[in-house]
Design an enzyme around this catalytic site. Structure first.
Site, PDB file in Angstrom:
ATOM      1  N   LYS A   1     -16.582  44.354 -90.990  1.00 20.79           N
ATOM      2  CA  LYS A   1     -16.445  45.003 -89.683  1.00 20.79           C
ATOM      3  C   LYS A   1     -14.968  45.276 -89.472  1.00 20.79           C
ATOM      4  O   LYS A   1     -14.113  44.543 -89.970  1.00 20.79           O
ATOM      5  CB  LYS A   1     -16.942  44.060 -88.576  1.00 20.79           C
ATOM      6  CG  LYS A   1     -17.312  44.765 -87.292  1.00 20.79           C
ATOM      7  CD  LYS A   1     -18.757  45.222 -87.313  1.00 20.79           C
ATOM      8  CE  LYS A   1     -19.148  45.854 -85.990  1.00 20.79           C
ATOM      9  NZ  LYS A   1     -20.586  46.107 -85.931  1.00 20.79           N
TER      10      LYS A   1
ATOM     11  N   GLY B   1     -33.822  49.268 -70.956  1.00 19.27           N
ATOM     12  CA  GLY B   1     -32.779  50.074 -71.598  1.00 19.27           C
ATOM     13  C   GLY B   1     -33.406  51.241 -72.332  1.00 19.27           C
ATOM     14  O   GLY B   1     -33.787  51.128 -73.490  1.00 19.27           O
TER      15      GLY B   1
ATOM     16  N   VAL C   1     -32.280  53.277 -78.724  1.00 14.69           N
ATOM     17  CA  VAL C   1     -33.259  52.352 -79.306  1.00 14.69           C
ATOM     18  C   VAL C   1     -34.545  52.337 -78.474  1.00 14.69           C
ATOM     19  O   VAL C   1     -35.652  52.534 -78.981  1.00 14.69           O
ATOM     20  CB  VAL C   1     -32.677  50.914 -79.396  1.00 14.69           C
ATOM     21  CG1 VAL C   1     -33.738  49.937 -79.880  1.00 14.69           C
ATOM     22  CG2 VAL C   1     -31.455  50.894 -80.308  1.00 14.69           C
TER      23      VAL C   1
HETATM   24  P1  NAD Z   1     -27.646  53.406 -75.543  1.00 15.58           P
HETATM   25  O1  NAD Z   1     -26.328  53.435 -74.867  1.00 15.58           O
HETATM   26  O2  NAD Z   1     -28.182  54.640 -76.176  1.00 15.58           O
HETATM   27  O3  NAD Z   1     -28.774  52.889 -74.517  1.00 15.58           O
HETATM   28  C1  NAD Z   1     -28.619  51.758 -73.722  1.00 15.58           C
HETATM   29  C2  NAD Z   1     -29.499  51.933 -72.493  1.00 15.58           C
HETATM   30  O4  NAD Z   1     -29.481  50.720 -71.757  1.00 15.58           O
HETATM   31  C3  NAD Z   1     -29.060  53.036 -71.544  1.00 15.58           C
HETATM   32  O5  NAD Z   1     -30.192  53.764 -71.127  1.00 15.58           O
HETATM   33  C4  NAD Z   1     -28.465  52.259 -70.353  1.00 15.58           C
HETATM   34  O6  NAD Z   1     -28.621  52.961 -69.125  1.00 15.58           O
HETATM   35  C5  NAD Z   1     -29.329  51.036 -70.378  1.00 15.58           C
HETATM   36  N1  NAD Z   1     -28.781  49.870 -69.689  1.00 15.58           N
HETATM   37  C6  NAD Z   1     -27.503  49.422 -69.631  1.00 15.58           C
HETATM   38  N2  NAD Z   1     -27.428  48.318 -68.871  1.00 15.58           N
HETATM   39  C7  NAD Z   1     -28.685  48.068 -68.432  1.00 15.58           C
HETATM   40  C8  NAD Z   1     -29.274  47.070 -67.603  1.00 15.58           C
HETATM   41  N3  NAD Z   1     -28.528  46.110 -67.104  1.00 15.58           N
HETATM   42  N4  NAD Z   1     -30.609  47.130 -67.384  1.00 15.58           N
HETATM   43  C9  NAD Z   1     -31.369  48.094 -67.919  1.00 15.58           C
HETATM   44  N5  NAD Z   1     -30.870  49.055 -68.713  1.00 15.58           N
HETATM   45  C10 NAD Z   1     -29.550  49.046 -68.954  1.00 15.58           C
HETATM   46  O7  NAD Z   1     -27.527  52.217 -76.615  1.00 15.58           O
HETATM   47  P2  NAD Z   1     -28.445  51.948 -77.883  1.00 15.58           P
HETATM   48  O8  NAD Z   1     -27.820  52.584 -79.070  1.00 15.58           O
HETATM   49  O9  NAD Z   1     -29.857  52.246 -77.543  1.00 15.58           O
HETATM   50  O10 NAD Z   1     -28.235  50.379 -78.075  1.00 15.58           O
HETATM   51  C11 NAD Z   1     -28.884  49.442 -77.239  1.00 15.58           C
HETATM   52  C12 NAD Z   1     -28.724  48.059 -77.831  1.00 15.58           C
HETATM   53  O11 NAD Z   1     -29.275  48.024 -79.144  1.00 15.58           O
HETATM   54  C13 NAD Z   1     -27.284  47.566 -78.009  1.00 15.58           C
HETATM   55  O12 NAD Z   1     -27.307  46.151 -77.868  1.00 15.58           O
HETATM   56  C14 NAD Z   1     -26.973  47.907 -79.445  1.00 15.58           C
HETATM   57  O13 NAD Z   1     -25.942  47.081 -79.967  1.00 15.58           O
HETATM   58  C15 NAD Z   1     -28.298  47.596 -80.084  1.00 15.58           C
HETATM   59  N6  NAD Z   1     -28.547  48.252 -81.366  1.00 15.58           N
HETATM   60  C16 NAD Z   1     -28.520  49.606 -81.469  1.00 15.58           C
HETATM   61  C17 NAD Z   1     -28.824  50.202 -82.681  1.00 15.58           C
HETATM   62  C18 NAD Z   1     -28.865  51.694 -82.823  1.00 15.58           C
HETATM   63  O14 NAD Z   1     -29.323  52.155 -83.860  1.00 15.58           O
HETATM   64  N7  NAD Z   1     -28.446  52.486 -81.849  1.00 15.58           N
HETATM   65  C19 NAD Z   1     -29.120  49.417 -83.804  1.00 15.58           C
HETATM   66  C20 NAD Z   1     -29.154  48.026 -83.656  1.00 15.58           C
HETATM   67  C21 NAD Z   1     -28.874  47.463 -82.430  1.00 15.58           C
END
Ligand code: NAD
Length: 370
Positions: free
Chosen positions: A77, A177, A181
């Site tokens: 990382k 959220g 994802v």
């Molecule tokens: P994103 O920014 O696309 O989506 C996050 C969503 O969560 C948004 O809709 C936001 O409005 C919502 N959110 C934020 N705070 C909130 C709350 N308190 N209550 C309800 N909703 C809330 O992010 P993402 O890429 O979907 O990632 C989400 C999580 O998954 C993170 O922890 C990330 O590290 C993890 N993750 C993502 C991936 C990936 O491929 N994108 C892979 C592994 C893990």
């Protein structure tokens, strides 16, 4: 003086590189944790308050995640000190300087993370020809657009559902959220006949026990609108989703959202961890004590990194989906079987499986064996 070997244990880190280029204001740290399985893949995080410790801890998490995912890649990382919202020209200069500084660090393959995106990976690729998470136009597989992680999460849920005798057709799903994802997980689960009964974003929740229209909710988010503006169902506060009765509860937002204070409120049979570390250790224990199955994050949400690895090896989008499906199904199965056999939580079984794979790989390496 600080002990520079304070993170050292039997797995790593192999090296921690501190980079300083005063002429462009670049300060960065790369932690290469373990490369026994292959060159380390891990994101580049840009934030004003990152640290060497954060780089190391995230690198170790990637060692375990990549090994648990069954990838021939180790974990690494990097962190760049800076505000990711700086003017684009300044950001490009910084990222390009970072890329040139890691050119010879060939055991590390950078990918996107908080504060960096596919454009940033494009700059790194342009400088040194080594990165993942690229724009489609230059050979990337856009993992958030195609829903790689939500797809993998669905595969894990499918395997786990069989394990606990839950029929996906008609199963009630809650997604916290509705981002990259969450919304894709809702879509893939709906394709298997499940019903989305509640979803939230940072501004609120929408709840309907008779079922929500996943496509309509996704369209709302794509238009930049909050979920609470959806026409049907009842709107609520963001954390109202915790109390909605369901069969599968999917955290896909922030860390530690389920903790000792609220774990008892969850009324579900399974928690499928889309977000990273969404449940504290105490919450996972408390859920297990009530017979709720938690699918650990680094098994269930590995779709993104698997997709990145397929991209790195020149694979296609179809190959990425097939690999995610195959690997996540096999790993979920192994972890659940091992957890049952040894009577430990799935997370402990997953960590043990990952460490076992890393140690096995280390035995094949000349520099480890001597
Ligand atoms: P994103 O920014 O696309 O989506 C996050 C969503 O969560 C948004 O809709 C936001 O409005 C919502 N959110 C934020 N705070 C909130 C709350 N308190 N209550 C309800 N909703 C809330 O992010 P993402 O890429 O979907 O990632 C989400 C999580 O998954 C993170 O922890 C990330 O590290 C993890 N993750 C993502 C991936 C990936 O491929 N994108 C892979 C592994 C893990």
């Amino acid at each position: 003086m600080e002990d520079v070997f304070r993170f050292a244990d039997d797995l790593g880190p192999l090296k921690i590189v501190h980079i300083h280029r005063p002429s462009v204001g670049l300060k960065a740290v790369v932690a290469v944790d373990n490369v026994a399985c292959g060159p380390a893949i891990g994101g580049v995080r840009m934030a004003p308050d990152v640290s060497t410790e954060e780089a190391f801890r995230l690198a170790r998490a990637m060692t375990l995640k990549n090994a648990a995912a069954g990838l021939a890649h180790g974990g690494g990382k990097s962190v760049i000190f800076g505000d990711p919202r700086m003017p684009l020209r300044d950001k490009e200069r910084l990222i390009r300087a970072f890329a040139s500084a890691i050119e010879d660090l060939t055991e590390y393959i950078p990918g996107p993370d908080m504060g960096t995106d596919e454009l940033a990976m494009g700059w790194i690729q342009d400088e040194i020809g080594r990165s993942v998470g690229l724009p489609r136009e230059i050979g990337g597989i856009p993992l958030d657009e195609i829903g790689a992680t939500g797809f993998g999460l669905t595969a894990a849920v499918d395997v786990a559902a069989r394990e606990i005798g839950l029929e996906l057709k008609g199963a009630r799903v809650v997604v916290q959220g509705f981002g990259s994802v969450g919304r894709h997980a809702a879509r893939f689960l709906a394709e298997k006949g499940a019903t989305l009964v509640a979803a939230s974003d940072s501004q609120g929740a929408i709840i309907d026990s008779t079922g929500l229209d996943v496509a309509a909710l996704s369209a709302l988010k794509a238009a930049g609108r909050p979920l609470k503006e959806h026409k049907s169902g009842r709107a609520g506060a963001a954390d109202a989703v915790i109390d909605v009765p369901c069969d599968i509860w999917i955290p896909a937002a922030r860390p530690d959202v389920i903790n000792a204070a609220n774990a008892a409120r969850l009324n579900t049979r399974m928690v499928a961890q889309g977000a990273n570390i969404p449940c504290t250790a105490e919450a996972e224990q408390a859920l297990a004590a009530r017979g709720v199955l938690s699918l650990p994050d680094f098994i269930a949400n590995a779709g993104g990194v698997i997709c990145a690895a397929v991209e790195y090896h020149g694979g296609t989008q179809a190959q990425a989906f097939a690999t995610i499906d195959e690997k996540i199904r096999a790993n979920t199965q192994s972890v659940l079987a091992e957890a049952k056999r040894t009577q430990v939580l799935p997370r402990a079984a997953a960590v043990a499986l990952a460490k076992q794979r890393v140690r096995h790989a280390m035995q094949t390496r000349r520099w480890e064996a001597r």
